[in-house]
Scaffold this active site. Sequence first.
Site, PDB file in Angstrom:
ATOM      1  CG  HIS A 123      -2.173   0.813   1.043  1.00 42.36           C
ATOM      2  ND1 HIS A 123      -2.217   1.979   0.293  1.00 42.36           N
ATOM      3  CD2 HIS A 123      -3.433   0.653   1.531  1.00 42.36           C
ATOM      4  CE1 HIS A 123      -3.445   2.481   0.330  1.00 42.36           C
ATOM      5  NE2 HIS A 123      -4.204   1.703   1.059  1.00 42.36           N
ATOM      6  CG  ASP A 181     -12.449  -5.987 -21.023  1.00 45.29           C
ATOM      7  OD1 ASP A 181     -11.983  -7.139 -21.009  1.00 45.29           O
ATOM      8  OD2 ASP A 181     -13.195  -5.570 -21.931  1.00 45.29           O
TER       9      ASP A 181
END
Length: 483
Positions: A196, A410
Site C-alpha cells: 500500500h 477488462d
Amino acid sequence: MNVSYITPLYINQPVNKFIYQPKAKRANMAQQTPTPLTFTVRRHPTELIVPAKPTPRELKPLSDIDDQGGLRFNIKLFHIYPGNPKMGDKNPASVIREALAKTLVFYYPFAGRLKEGPGKKLTVDCSAQGVLFIEAEADVTLKQFGVTLQPPFPCSEELLYDVPGSNIGIVDSPLLLMQVTRLLCGGFIVAIRLNHNMCDVHGYIQFMTALTEMAHGASTPSTLPIWERELLCARDPPRVTYPHREFDEVPVTDDMIIPLDDMVHRSFFFGPTEISALHRLVPTHLKRCTTFDVVTACIWRCRTIALQPNPEEDMRLLVIVNTRSKFKTPLPVGYYGNVICSPAAVSKARDLCNKPLGHALELVRKAKSEVSEEYLRSVADLMAIRGRPTWAFGRYIVSDLTRTSLLELDFGWGKAVYAGTNNPRAGFYTRYINHKGESIIVVPVQLPRYAMKRFAEELDRMLAPDDKRDLVNQEHLATLSRL
C-alpha cells in the site's frame, strides 16, 4: 517477455484440495449455509516477472503521505471474470503475464524493493528484481461459487498463494504478487497482493488500466505514470495545523482489546430498499447526506452496539478520503502515489448507542468536511515530526470503492463480475450488480462471533419497515440498557 524462476527460498506447493462453503443472502440480510463445495487448485511454479526492457537503476524516495505508518501493509484484491466464447482457447494467464512484463517497463518501481532509511523513511530501490506471478487452475466453475460473489473468500489462501519468504515485512520483499487462476467454465480470477505504500486505489487502477491496455495489444499506456513523490513530502519546517485525532495516543485497557480467536467475517448488502429504509431515519437538516455517509453512520452505530464497549470509551471511525480534488494546483496527470488521509469521527460509546442515527451521521460528515490540501500537508508534516505513527488503537476504518472503475477493468474477456478487497479488518465498500441490474453496496464486517449476532439484529431493526419496527424495539432497548 523476460521471466526468471524464483530461488528455492520460495517453496512451491502445487496441489491443494479444500472445502469452500459459499454464503447466500436471506431477505433480512442474514446468510444461509448451502452444501459445501470441494475443489482442487493446481499452481504452476512461481515466477519472477521482470520488465520486458531495461529500466533505470535508481533510488526513488516515497512521499510522506505514502510513508504513513498506517499504510505499511500489503492489500489484497480480487478480480473475478466470467468466460467469453469469443476469446477461444486464449489463456488469460499467458496474456496477463506478457502484458505485465510490458507494463513494468513504465511502472518499473513496482519491480524493485523497499529500503528503510533514517527516521523510518522508505525509498524504492529500482532494482528490476521483478514481481511474483503464479499461474493456476481450479476444477470449479464460477456458477458453483454461488449467485452472489462477496467477501470473505474462504479460498483466498489458495487463490492468492502466500509464497513462503515473500511476505516477511515490507522491506526487501516483492512489492506485487499476482495469481491468475483459470476455472473450468472459462472464467478466471486475478488475485493481487500489493504494497500500500506504493499507491492508493486510484494509483492501483491507473496501473491496472495500463496492464489491461497492454493485454489488448497497446505498446504504451494511455496515461503515462508520473512519480514526483516530492510533491507530497513534509514542508520545511514542518507544521501540524490540525488536531489529527486519527493519530491519538490511546491508553489501552483490557476491555478495549477484541479477542481474535473466534472472529466471524460476513458481507452485508445495501440496495435501493435498504438505503431507502436508512434515509427514513435521517433528520431533516441532514437529508442531503450521501449514501456513503448514511451507510457508514449505520455500520458504525451497529458495530458499537454489537461490541458493547465501556460507555465512556471514545469510539473512532476513520474515513479514508481521496484528496486529489482538493488541490488548488492539481497534481500531475499520471501521478499514482497515495493522496489519501483518514480523518476521524470520534464519539463516546454511550452517545453512539443511545442517540439517533443523526448523531453518528453528523460526526461522519464533519470529519469528511475537514479534509483539504492543507489537511493532507499537515498529515505529511506530522509523519516527519512524530516518526510515522500508525493510527490510533481501536479505530474502525472505512473506505468507499464503489465509485471506482474496478469492475470496468477488462483484459479482453469483458468486465469483472466482482472486484474488490479481501481485507476483513476494514470496511472497504465495493459495488455489485445484481440480477436486476441494480447497483448494490457490499460492506464486509468482521466481529467476534458473539458480537456478529447482535450486529445483524441491530441492522435488521434499523432496516425494518416502519410498521414492523416496534415489534423489535423491546429487545433493542434491553441491549442498550447495558450501555
